[in-house]
Design a protein around this motif. Structure first.
Motif, PDB file in Angstrom:
ATOM      1  N   VAL A  39       0.850  -1.192   0.000  1.00  0.00           N
ATOM      2  CA  VAL A  39       0.000   0.000   0.000  1.00  0.00           C
ATOM      3  C   VAL A  39       0.883   1.239   0.000  1.00  0.00           C
ATOM      4  N   HIS A  40       0.502   2.253  -0.801  1.00  0.00           N
ATOM      5  CA  HIS A  40       1.189   3.531  -0.771  1.00  0.00           C
ATOM      6  C   HIS A  40       0.516   4.407   0.288  1.00  0.00           C
ATOM      7  N   THR A  98       4.082  -2.602   3.390  1.00  0.00           N
ATOM      8  CA  THR A  98       3.406  -3.890   3.291  1.00  0.00           C
ATOM      9  C   THR A  98       2.714  -4.171   4.614  1.00  0.00           C
ATOM     10  N   SER A  99       1.616  -4.889   4.513  1.00  0.00           N
ATOM     11  CA  SER A  99       0.845  -5.154   5.721  1.00  0.00           C
ATOM     12  C   SER A  99       0.068  -6.455   5.556  1.00  0.00           C
ATOM     13  N   ASN A 136     -10.014  -5.201   6.258  1.00  0.00           N
ATOM     14  CA  ASN A 136      -9.555  -4.161   7.181  1.00  0.00           C
ATOM     15  C   ASN A 136      -8.684  -3.167   6.414  1.00  0.00           C
ATOM     16  N   THR A 137      -8.520  -1.993   6.996  1.00  0.00           N
ATOM     17  CA  THR A 137      -7.706  -0.951   6.380  1.00  0.00           C
ATOM     18  C   THR A 137      -6.228  -1.247   6.628  1.00  0.00           C
ATOM     19  N   PRO A 138      -5.319  -0.568   5.912  1.00  0.00           N
ATOM     20  CA  PRO A 138      -3.886  -0.816   6.133  1.00  0.00           C
ATOM     21  C   PRO A 138      -3.424  -0.604   7.569  1.00  0.00           C
ATOM     22  N   ASP A 139      -4.139   0.227   8.325  1.00  0.00           N
ATOM     23  CA  ASP A 139      -3.744   0.437   9.724  1.00  0.00           C
ATOM     24  C   ASP A 139      -4.507  -0.482  10.686  1.00  0.00           C
ATOM     25  N   GLY A 140      -5.235  -1.487  10.145  1.00  0.00           N
ATOM     26  CA  GLY A 140      -5.837  -2.515  10.981  1.00  0.00           C
ATOM     27  C   GLY A 140      -7.284  -2.322  11.372  1.00  0.00           C
ATOM     28  N   ARG A 141      -7.915  -1.230  10.973  1.00  0.00           N
ATOM     29  CA  ARG A 141      -9.323  -1.019  11.338  1.00  0.00           C
ATOM     30  C   ARG A 141     -10.232  -1.872  10.458  1.00  0.00           C
ATOM     31  N   ILE A 181      -9.368  -6.388  -5.167  1.00  0.00           N
ATOM     32  CA  ILE A 181      -8.079  -6.136  -5.790  1.00  0.00           C
ATOM     33  C   ILE A 181      -7.700  -7.323  -6.658  1.00  0.00           C
ATOM     34  N   GLN A 182      -6.803  -7.094  -7.574  1.00  0.00           N
ATOM     35  CA  GLN A 182      -6.358  -8.122  -8.511  1.00  0.00           C
ATOM     36  C   GLN A 182      -5.527  -9.164  -7.781  1.00  0.00           C
TER      37      GLN A 182
END
Length: 69
Positions: A19-20, A27-28, A49-54, A64-65
Motif C-alpha cells: 500500500v502507498h 506492506t501489511s 480491514n484498512t492498512p492500519d488494521g481497522r 483487488i487483482q
C-alpha cells in the motif's frame, strides 16, 4: 437484522498487501475474503480491514487483482 444469503465458497485469508501511504510503499498482512471465480467472473480478493488494521465492511468494489502466476 436477518441473514439474506450465506456465501459458501468464500475463504478467509491473510494476504501480504503493498500500500502507498504518505508517499511510502508499505506492506501489511491484511485479512481478506477470497471469492473464487464463477460464472465467467475472475477470482476476487476483498480486504476486510484498512492498512492500519481497522475493520471495514466487505465491499466488492474494493476487490483487488489477485497474484498472477
Amino acid at each position: 437484522m436477518r441473514v439474506k444469503q450465506i456465501l459458501t465458497d468464500v475463504q478467509l485469508v491473510i494476504a501480504d498487501l503493498e500500500v502507498h501511504l504518505n508517499g511510502e510503499l508499505r506492506t501489511s498482512p491484511t485479512l481478506c475474503a477470497l471469492i473464487p471465480a464463477a460464472n465467467g467472473h475472475e477470482e476476487k480478493i476483498v480486504p476486510l480491514n484498512t492498512p492500519d488494521g481497522r475493520p471495514i465492511f466487505m465491499n466488492l468494489e474494493n476487490a483487488i487483482q489477485p497474484l498472477s502466476d
